[in-house]
Design an enzyme around this catalytic site. Structure first.
Site, PDB file in Angstrom:
ATOM      1  N   SER A  34     -45.272  -4.747  -7.508  1.00  0.00           N
ATOM      2  CA  SER A  34     -44.897  -4.036  -6.282  1.00  0.00           C
ATOM      3  C   SER A  34     -43.437  -4.248  -5.907  1.00  0.00           C
ATOM      4  O   SER A  34     -42.985  -3.763  -4.869  1.00  0.00           O
ATOM      5  CB  SER A  34     -45.756  -4.525  -5.110  1.00  0.00           C
ATOM      6  OG  SER A  34     -47.104  -4.428  -5.425  1.00  0.00           O
ATOM      7  N   THR A  89     -44.707  -5.745  -1.029  1.00  0.00           N
ATOM      8  CA  THR A  89     -43.319  -6.063  -0.676  1.00  0.00           C
ATOM      9  C   THR A  89     -43.122  -7.547  -0.388  1.00  0.00           C
ATOM     10  O   THR A  89     -43.930  -8.144   0.301  1.00  0.00           O
ATOM     11  CB  THR A  89     -42.988  -5.302   0.630  1.00  0.00           C
ATOM     12  OG1 THR A  89     -43.148  -3.925   0.373  1.00  0.00           O
ATOM     13  CG2 THR A  89     -41.612  -5.602   1.150  1.00  0.00           C
ATOM     14  N   THR A  95     -38.767  -4.139  -2.458  1.00  0.00           N
ATOM     15  CA  THR A  95     -40.031  -3.532  -2.873  1.00  0.00           C
ATOM     16  C   THR A  95     -39.802  -2.377  -3.848  1.00  0.00           C
ATOM     17  O   THR A  95     -38.712  -1.792  -3.873  1.00  0.00           O
ATOM     18  CB  THR A  95     -40.780  -2.985  -1.628  1.00  0.00           C
ATOM     19  OG1 THR A  95     -42.099  -2.595  -1.993  1.00  0.00           O
ATOM     20  CG2 THR A  95     -40.071  -1.787  -1.012  1.00  0.00           C
ATOM     21  N   ARG A 135     -39.353   9.354  -2.237  1.00  0.00           N
ATOM     22  CA  ARG A 135     -39.883   8.717  -1.016  1.00  0.00           C
ATOM     23  C   ARG A 135     -39.205   7.354  -0.791  1.00  0.00           C
ATOM     24  O   ARG A 135     -39.022   6.565  -1.710  1.00  0.00           O
ATOM     25  CB  ARG A 135     -41.395   8.541  -1.156  1.00  0.00           C
ATOM     26  CG  ARG A 135     -42.083   7.906   0.062  1.00  0.00           C
ATOM     27  CD  ARG A 135     -42.273   6.409  -0.098  1.00  0.00           C
ATOM     28  NE  ARG A 135     -43.042   5.817   0.999  1.00  0.00           N
ATOM     29  CZ  ARG A 135     -43.177   4.509   1.191  1.00  0.00           C
ATOM     30  NH1 ARG A 135     -42.617   3.660   0.366  1.00  0.00           N
ATOM     31  NH2 ARG A 135     -43.876   4.058   2.197  1.00  0.00           N
ATOM     32  N   THR A 171     -44.690  -5.594   5.883  1.00  0.00           N
ATOM     33  CA  THR A 171     -45.219  -5.079   4.623  1.00  0.00           C
ATOM     34  C   THR A 171     -46.420  -4.198   4.954  1.00  0.00           C
ATOM     35  O   THR A 171     -46.990  -4.297   6.034  1.00  0.00           O
ATOM     36  CB  THR A 171     -45.584  -6.224   3.638  1.00  0.00           C
ATOM     37  OG1 THR A 171     -46.140  -5.677   2.455  1.00  0.00           O
ATOM     38  CG2 THR A 171     -46.551  -7.210   4.247  1.00  0.00           C
ATOM     39  N   GLY A 172     -46.773  -3.340   4.016  1.00  0.00           N
ATOM     40  CA  GLY A 172     -47.857  -2.394   4.280  1.00  0.00           C
ATOM     41  C   GLY A 172     -47.329  -0.970   4.291  1.00  0.00           C
ATOM     42  O   GLY A 172     -46.267  -0.695   3.717  1.00  0.00           O
TER      43      GLY A 172
END
Ligand code: ASP
Length: 322
Positions: free
Chosen positions: A80, A182, A200, A210, A233-234
């Site tokens: 990631s 991340t 990330t 993106r 993060t997320g």
């Protein structure tokens, strides 16, 4: 006077007393630390060890966070972040990163390809350009001009994962991807100064082009040396919509503990975004007084804490009980 003692006095009695609202000093805090601190998202113990080693050798928090997150950028097993990150839906590994120092300077890169250490490019943007953010081909050109090497970042494992994904080619966020999304890291050095870094490869199989929250100052990362720092993060889109990390720092400025501030930011996401059960959002924060905490929307978020050479992993509190 020992440097540790000086450190505590500076934080509790000196700088902070002049610049931070008294409420911040009075705020109850769960976990206290009396010396340098490193915290980072998920279970990146090696990153914390590297950052701690930098602080222990007297380097500033900025060096610590850069050196810490670079270990994850270079690790092909972490799919990631950096080298080995999962590609976008067209098979390209595109990277986002940001860094912020105690003076409030910041730098970031987004949609960067072929460069293994976006965090170091972000630092160069901060230190050697009049800008805050460089994107895509421009960021890549800047990196190459500054001695970074062009490398293929798509590992066989990541390519395999992409080929499996292509069979259905459905874009659906996965909550807590293998527990190491991340890496966001915050550090306080021996002088009591704060810095943060975030890096990330973004959401796996995202649209080409993106960009998530991680390179957006105030979303994926924010540091105010008078108050504290926060990282996220997320689901980046959800974090950007509430200016998540800036929000956490501002709530700490008003006197909330790190965990209370992270919780309030998660609650803001819940309040504003109807589909909140479908994605994960996590915040992690470090206050100027050395206390820290995190909070997540879903179960499963962990973070690594260093207040001594060997880091500890803590499970975050979370909003949704199922
Ligand atoms: N926040 C990152 C992004 O949206 C992804 C993650 O942390 O999982 O790009």
């Amino acid at each position: 006077m020992s440097s540790r003692r000086k450190f505590i006095e500076k934080v509790l009695g000196g700088t902070i007393g002049l610049t931070v609202a008294p409420a911040l000093l009075r705020a109850k805090s769960g976990k206290n630390a009396e010396g340098p601190v490193v915290i980072s998202t998920w279970n990146n113990v090696n990153a914390n060890r590297a950052a701690w080693a930098a602080l222990a050798s007297g380097k500033p928090a900025l060096d610590a966070v850069e050196e810490g997150v670079k270990t994850v950028e270079a690790d092909p097993k972490d799919m990631s972040v950096g080298y080995g990150g999962r590609p976008d839906r067209d098979g390209h590994v595109t990277l986002d990163a940001s860094i912020m120092n105690a003076a409030g300077d910041c730098g970031s890169v987004c949609f960067l390809q072929d460069i293994k250490h976006p965090i170091s490019v972000a630092r160069k943007v901060m230190e050697d350009t009049p800008h805050v953010m460089l994107a895509g081909a421009g960021a890549r050109q800047f990196a190459l001009e500054n001695g970074f090497q062009e490398e293929n970042l798509l590992t066989p494992e990541a390519e395999k994962a992409w080929k499996v994904w292509q069979k259905e080619a459905k874009y659906k966020p996965i909550i807590n991807i293998e527990n190491h999304d991340t890496i966001g890291m915050l550090a306080m050095d021996q002088q009591g100064d704060l810095s943060g870094a975030c890096t990330t490869s973004g959401l796996a199989f995202k649209m080409h082009g993106r960009v998530g929250d991680s390179p957006i100052i105030g979303a994926g990362l924010f540091v105010d040396n008078e108050v504290g720092g926060a990282v996220a993060t997320g689901m980046g889109e959800a974090i950007v919509k509430v200016c998540g990390s800036f929000l956490v720092v501002e709530l700490m400025r008003q006197g909330r503990t790190a965990e209370e501030a992270c919780r309030a930011a998660v609650e803001r996401v819940v309040k504003k975004q109807k589909n909140y059960e479908e994605f994960q959002v996590c915040f992690l924060a470090l206050r100027k007084d050395g206390t820290y905490g995190g909070y997540a929307l879903h179960k499963g978020f962990t973070y690594a804490i260093s207040t001594e050479p060997e880091p500890k992993i803590t499970k975050s509190s979370f909003y949704l009980s199922r």
